[in-house]
Motif scaffolding. Sequence first.
Motif, PDB file in Angstrom:
ATOM      1  N   ASP A  59       0.840  -1.190   0.000  1.00  0.00           N
ATOM      2  CA  ASP A  59       0.000   0.000   0.000  1.00  0.00           C
ATOM      3  C   ASP A  59       0.883   1.250   0.000  1.00  0.00           C
ATOM      4  O   ASP A  59       1.871   1.330   0.735  1.00  0.00           O
ATOM      5  CB  ASP A  59      -0.902  -0.008   1.226  1.00  0.00           C
ATOM      6  N   ALA A 113      -3.801   7.727  -1.471  1.00  0.00           N
ATOM      7  CA  ALA A 113      -5.206   7.337  -1.514  1.00  0.00           C
ATOM      8  C   ALA A 113      -6.112   8.563  -1.554  1.00  0.00           C
ATOM      9  O   ALA A 113      -7.086   8.615  -2.331  1.00  0.00           O
ATOM     10  CB  ALA A 113      -5.542   6.465  -0.311  1.00  0.00           C
ATOM     11  N   ARG A 138      -7.312   3.457  -3.587  1.00  0.00           N
ATOM     12  CA  ARG A 138      -5.973   3.400  -3.021  1.00  0.00           C
ATOM     13  C   ARG A 138      -4.984   3.013  -4.111  1.00  0.00           C
ATOM     14  O   ARG A 138      -5.352   2.393  -5.130  1.00  0.00           O
ATOM     15  CB  ARG A 138      -5.882   2.414  -1.854  1.00  0.00           C
TER      16      ARG A 138
END
Length: 271
Positions: free
Chosen positions: A101, A107, A119
């Motif tokens: 991530d 995001a 995201r």
Amino acid sequence: MGATIASLHVYPVKSCRGIALETSPVVERGLAFDREWMIVDNDGRFVTQRDVPRLALVETSLTHAALELEVPDSSRLTVPLDLDGATRLVTVWSDSVPAIDQGDEAAAWLSSALHLPLRLVRFDLAVRRHCNVTYAGDSGAHTAFADAYPLLILSEASLADLNSRLAQPLPMNRFRPNVVLSGIDAYDEDHFDEIRLGSLAFKLVKHCIRCRITTTDQSTAVVGTEPLATLASYRMNAQLGGVTFGMNAIVAAGAGLVINRGDKASCAFRF
């Protein structure tokens, strides 16, 4: 048969704008940084222009230290290449893989720019997302977030032939190739087994079935009907269940070497 590398293109973020290159390192997953990032929804499922045509307006660039994203009327997002992040499971087509991530700032920027909760994730380079062995065989070929294969190869002559059938000609960016060839006849790439540039070799393994992304104007994000309507009139492949244009390929030899625009290639036919 001889051919020339007419242009090279990398698409750092799946379904966003590409970058034309003069030169690129080649890795096992194709051109370096190609489809290494992907946009996902809150469930971790991939998001593309099929569902969000506005992704065509997201401009990408790479520096030695960062990925940069920009859309009209918005600030630029800078994502460090060395950013560590939490691992999350994401889905691209039928594959679920762990990805990194890229953080809350990325995001928030994407969600604002595209008006959806989204995201940004980066492919974990330790992961092997293997290509379909029906076509890639026992090569061990793998890819990042590309649909299925590391490379897409197309020729200028094939696009010229298609454009001769269209009321309005289309640019090459509708088809998102990595490697564009010149010096060959239209659709010769359909019949190539291998493209070799010195010690570097690409094996062409499967005709590329084209989807509705090809109908999205990459400069405006407006969706139309061409070229799929015209391609269906002469490029329908009943066995694969769709219209084909371009060839999927894998890196057969030479990962770690460099490819350049203008390089001369030797192309071996399959028959």
